[in-house]
Scaffold this motif. Structure first.
Motif, PDB file in Angstrom:
ATOM      1  N   SER A 149     -34.277 -13.653  22.115  1.00 27.35           N
ATOM      2  CA  SER A 149     -35.407 -13.355  21.232  1.00 27.35           C
ATOM      3  C   SER A 149     -35.028 -12.365  20.140  1.00 27.35           C
ATOM      4  N   GLY A 150     -33.917 -11.635  20.330  1.00 33.09           N
ATOM      5  CA  GLY A 150     -33.479 -10.681  19.315  1.00 33.09           C
ATOM      6  C   GLY A 150     -32.499 -11.252  18.315  1.00 33.09           C
ATOM      7  N   MET A 151     -32.293 -12.573  18.314  1.00 32.19           N
ATOM      8  CA  MET A 151     -31.299 -13.173  17.427  1.00 32.19           C
ATOM      9  C   MET A 151     -31.509 -12.763  15.976  1.00 32.19           C
ATOM     10  N   ARG A 152     -30.391 -12.629  15.262  1.00 36.49           N
ATOM     11  CA  ARG A 152     -30.442 -12.200  13.866  1.00 36.49           C
ATOM     12  C   ARG A 152     -30.252 -13.345  12.883  1.00 36.49           C
ATOM     13  N   THR A 153     -29.815 -14.486  13.348  1.00 37.04           N
ATOM     14  CA  THR A 153     -29.680 -15.630  12.442  1.00 37.04           C
ATOM     15  C   THR A 153     -31.052 -15.982  11.885  1.00 37.04           C
ATOM     16  N   ARG A 154     -31.100 -16.120  10.563  1.00 35.08           N
ATOM     17  CA  ARG A 154     -32.382 -16.343   9.884  1.00 35.08           C
ATOM     18  C   ARG A 154     -32.355 -17.668   9.131  1.00 35.08           C
ATOM     19  N   ALA A 155     -33.501 -18.294   9.080  1.00 36.98           N
ATOM     20  CA  ALA A 155     -33.712 -19.472   8.235  1.00 36.98           C
ATOM     21  C   ALA A 155     -34.903 -19.167   7.325  1.00 36.98           C
ATOM     22  N   ARG A 156     -34.670 -19.260   6.034  1.00 46.44           N
ATOM     23  CA  ARG A 156     -35.742 -18.963   5.077  1.00 46.44           C
ATOM     24  C   ARG A 156     -35.983 -20.162   4.182  1.00 46.44           C
ATOM     25  N   ARG A 157     -37.197 -20.279   3.746  1.00 47.16           N
ATOM     26  CA  ARG A 157     -37.572 -21.362   2.842  1.00 47.16           C
ATOM     27  C   ARG A 157     -37.015 -21.105   1.445  1.00 47.16           C
ATOM     28  N   SER A 158     -36.540 -22.188   0.808  1.00 45.53           N
ATOM     29  CA  SER A 158     -36.116 -22.142  -0.585  1.00 45.53           C
ATOM     30  C   SER A 158     -36.554 -23.451  -1.210  1.00 45.53           C
ATOM     31  N   GLY A 159     -37.748 -23.444  -1.804  1.00 48.44           N
ATOM     32  CA  GLY A 159     -38.324 -24.702  -2.279  1.00 48.44           C
ATOM     33  C   GLY A 159     -38.642 -25.594  -1.083  1.00 48.44           C
ATOM     34  N   ASP A 160     -38.160 -26.833  -1.123  1.00 50.56           N
ATOM     35  CA  ASP A 160     -38.348 -27.753   0.001  1.00 50.56           C
ATOM     36  C   ASP A 160     -37.244 -27.632   1.038  1.00 50.56           C
ATOM     37  N   ASP A 161     -36.237 -26.784   0.784  1.00 52.98           N
ATOM     38  CA  ASP A 161     -35.084 -26.664   1.669  1.00 52.98           C
ATOM     39  C   ASP A 161     -35.221 -25.459   2.593  1.00 52.98           C
ATOM     40  N   TRP A 162     -34.277 -25.403   3.526  1.00 58.93           N
ATOM     41  CA  TRP A 162     -34.081 -24.221   4.367  1.00 58.93           C
ATOM     42  C   TRP A 162     -32.696 -23.655   4.070  1.00 58.93           C
ATOM     43  N   VAL A 163     -32.571 -22.339   4.094  1.00 58.13           N
ATOM     44  CA  VAL A 163     -31.273 -21.677   3.921  1.00 58.13           C
ATOM     45  C   VAL A 163     -31.026 -20.813   5.150  1.00 58.13           C
ATOM     46  N   LEU A 164     -29.899 -21.050   5.808  1.00 57.44           N
ATOM     47  CA  LEU A 164     -29.559 -20.359   7.057  1.00 57.44           C
ATOM     48  C   LEU A 164     -28.431 -19.358   6.830  1.00 57.44           C
ATOM     49  N   ASP A 165     -28.593 -18.178   7.422  1.00 58.14           N
ATOM     50  CA  ASP A 165     -27.565 -17.144   7.402  1.00 58.14           C
ATOM     51  C   ASP A 165     -27.466 -16.527   8.792  1.00 58.14           C
ATOM     52  N   GLY A 166     -26.234 -16.354   9.277  1.00 56.29           N
ATOM     53  CA  GLY A 166     -26.063 -15.703  10.565  1.00 56.29           C
ATOM     54  C   GLY A 166     -24.748 -16.075  11.220  1.00 56.29           C
ATOM     55  N   ARG A 167     -24.582 -15.606  12.441  1.00 54.56           N
ATOM     56  CA  ARG A 167     -23.358 -15.868  13.220  1.00 54.56           C
ATOM     57  C   ARG A 167     -23.744 -16.239  14.637  1.00 54.56           C
ATOM     58  N   LYS A 168     -22.980 -17.149  15.203  1.00 55.84           N
ATOM     59  CA  LYS A 168     -23.134 -17.531  16.600  1.00 55.84           C
ATOM     60  C   LYS A 168     -21.777 -17.374  17.289  1.00 55.84           C
ATOM     61  N   MET A 169     -21.794 -16.996  18.559  1.00 64.51           N
ATOM     62  CA  MET A 169     -20.552 -16.622  19.253  1.00 64.51           C
ATOM     63  C   MET A 169     -20.441 -17.362  20.579  1.00 64.51           C
ATOM     64  N   TRP A 170     -19.202 -17.607  20.995  1.00 64.05           N
ATOM     65  CA  TRP A 170     -18.906 -18.262  22.278  1.00 64.05           C
ATOM     66  C   TRP A 170     -19.482 -19.671  22.314  1.00 64.05           C
ATOM     67  N   ILE A 171     -19.212 -20.433  21.264  1.00 64.05           N
ATOM     68  CA  ILE A 171     -19.814 -21.749  21.114  1.00 64.05           C
ATOM     69  C   ILE A 171     -18.807 -22.830  21.504  1.00 64.05           C
ATOM     70  N   THR A 172     -19.042 -23.486  22.621  1.00 60.86           N
ATOM     71  CA  THR A 172     -18.177 -24.579  23.067  1.00 60.86           C
ATOM     72  C   THR A 172     -18.267 -25.748  22.085  1.00 60.86           C
ATOM     73  N   ASN A 173     -17.121 -26.332  21.785  1.00 58.41           N
ATOM     74  CA  ASN A 173     -16.989 -27.476  20.854  1.00 58.41           C
ATOM     75  C   ASN A 173     -17.171 -27.076  19.395  1.00 58.41           C
ATOM     76  N   GLY A 174     -17.324 -25.778  19.105  1.00 56.66           N
ATOM     77  CA  GLY A 174     -17.736 -25.370  17.763  1.00 56.66           C
ATOM     78  C   GLY A 174     -16.852 -25.867  16.640  1.00 56.66           C
ATOM     79  N   SER A 175     -15.540 -25.694  16.747  1.00 60.10           N
ATOM     80  CA  SER A 175     -14.655 -26.021  15.623  1.00 60.10           C
ATOM     81  C   SER A 175     -14.344 -27.514  15.516  1.00 60.10           C
ATOM     82  N   ILE A 176     -14.754 -28.307  16.502  1.00 60.61           N
ATOM     83  CA  ILE A 176     -14.516 -29.752  16.436  1.00 60.61           C
ATOM     84  C   ILE A 176     -15.822 -30.522  16.268  1.00 60.61           C
ATOM     85  N   ALA A 177     -16.929 -29.799  16.146  1.00 58.28           N
ATOM     86  CA  ALA A 177     -18.240 -30.460  16.111  1.00 58.28           C
ATOM     87  C   ALA A 177     -18.519 -31.088  14.750  1.00 58.28           C
ATOM     88  N   ASP A 178     -19.275 -32.172  14.801  1.00 63.25           N
ATOM     89  CA  ASP A 178     -19.802 -32.812  13.594  1.00 63.25           C
ATOM     90  C   ASP A 178     -21.213 -32.334  13.290  1.00 63.25           C
TER      91      ASP A 178
END
Length: 392
Positions: A149-178
């Motif tokens: 619940s304390g996550m810092r990754t944010r998604a904000r509206r920009s017109g009709d789009d979303w803009v995401l900023d943040g970091r995620k850690m210990w993510i399995t499959n991360g560098s090979i994911a589509d």
């Protein structure tokens, strides 16, 4: 030399509880793993990488185990118990291999299947079931694990789009994911997004220096101004209910999977004890070794019976989250203790990758803390027992 009269890995005769279809699923996967993965997995662990993870995913897709417990979209639609048996076989080979399957099917695919739009399901699920596309699940952050619940990754509206900023850690499959299923804070609460990993601003880098889950891709995700269309949001996931539901699916696979790691360690210890001669006799003939073997076999029988009971409850649609915590908490701790005891039976050989024990023991140190630590599952059970939450 005396021969054992029972199967050390099945004191409680759980085998008799399986139907023919369940045995067939288990046997097909066991044979494939023995021929295609088992001969190489110790080298992968030692090298800290899988030779061809995308190729492995395609082979797993051909076997039908990716998202095998989901319906439609080229998924196999198998039962929860069949999925659990598959997880046990995968983890008897290596926890990293089971993690690839769990994250693909129970986290990434499940999130799209349960909370995504029909367009998102058609776009991703068939290719993911086939292993042609790989997914990851971005919830944990550098400073927020047990308390998402304390996550810092944010998604904000920009017109009709979303803009995401943040970091995620210990993510399995991360560098090979589509596609990355990323959970972010919005003005409306936590929401989930299906993020194509070729989107500008998205980057993933493998985490170095791991001494556990080495035959697994583990990454950090960085989202720097990642712009997505509104259609990238998972429409039916609002709040933490979305990611926690997916985590519950993954925990179910874990509570089954670790019985496979424990079985492999116990079997190795029993076979070694029968062959290792000291003081003129096999060490299996000494009381202290028999005590260890009896404790390990009892713990495995208990864990396996619990996994099967929870599998049947899930197939009946009656499995509660606190029961999943019961299984994850008990079975992971039991598996770790089995591996540590098996390592002591093997003596110096217990630290060699010629045997699977130290590899499983190291892997289970990660399994113990991911998808909810032992402490967090203790508090989940405590609240279920007393009705009083004690998380804060």
């Amino acid at each position: 030399m005396a021969q054992p009269t029972i199967d050390v890995a099945d004191l409680a005769d759980v085998e008799s509880l399986l139907d023919d279809d369940e045995k067939a699923v288990r046997q097909a996967l066991r044979e494939w793993l023995a021929a295609s993965v088992q001969p190489r997995v110790a080298d992968w662990f030692e090298a800290g990488r899988i030779d061809d993870p995308r190729g492995l995913a395609r082979q797993l897709g051909e076997l039908g185990v990716l998202g095998m417990h989901l319906e439609g979209y080229r998924c196999a639609g198998m039962t929860a118990t069949q999925y659990g048996l598959a997880c046990a076989e995968l983890e008897a080979c290596d926890s990293g291999v089971r993690s690839l399957v769990s994250v693909q099917g129970s986290l990434a695919m499940f999130s799209i299947w349960r909370f995504g739009s029909e367009e998102q399901k058609q776009q991703w699920l068939p290719a993911m079931a086939a292993g042609e596309k790989i997914g990851c699940f971005g919830l944990t952050e550098p400073d927020h694990g047990s308390d998402p619940s304390g996550m810092r990754t944010r998604a904000r509206r920009s017109g009709d789009d979303w803009v995401l900023d943040g970091r995620k850690m210990w993510i399995t499959n991360g560098s090979i994911a589509d596609v990355a299923i990323v959970w972010a804070q919005t003005d409306d609460g936590v929401r989930g997004f299906a993020v194509p990993t070729d989107t500008p601003g998205f980057a993933a880098a493998d985490i170095p220096h791991k001494l556990s889950l080495r035959a697994s891709v583990t990454s950090e995700l960085v989202l720097d101004g990642v712009r997505l269309p509104s259609s990238a949001m998972l429409p039916d996931a609002r709040g933490l209910r979305g990611p926690l539901s997916a985590l519950n699916e993954a925990r179910f696979g874990i509570l089954w999977g670790v019985t496979g790691a424990a079985r492999a360690a116990l079997t190795a210890a029993a076979e070694y004890a029968a062959e290792r001669v000291q003081f003129g006799r096999p060490i299996a003939g000494f009381q202290l070794t028999q005590h260890k073997l009896a404790d390990m076999a009892t713990a495995l029988a208990t864990s396996t019976l619990l996994a099967h009971r929870l599998g049947r409850l899930k197939d009946e649609g009656r499995l509660r989250p606190d029961q999943v915590s019961l299984g994850k908490r008990h079975n992971v701790r039991a598996a770790l203790e089995i591996c540590r005891t098996a390592r002591s039976v093997l003596g110096a050989y217990g630290i060699s990758l010629e045997y699977p024990v130290i590899r499983h023991m190291n892997n289970l140190e990660s399994v113990s803390t991911y998808e909810g630590t032992h402490e967090m599952h203790t508090l989940i059970l405590g609240e279920a027992i007393t009705g009083i939450p004690a998380f804060r």
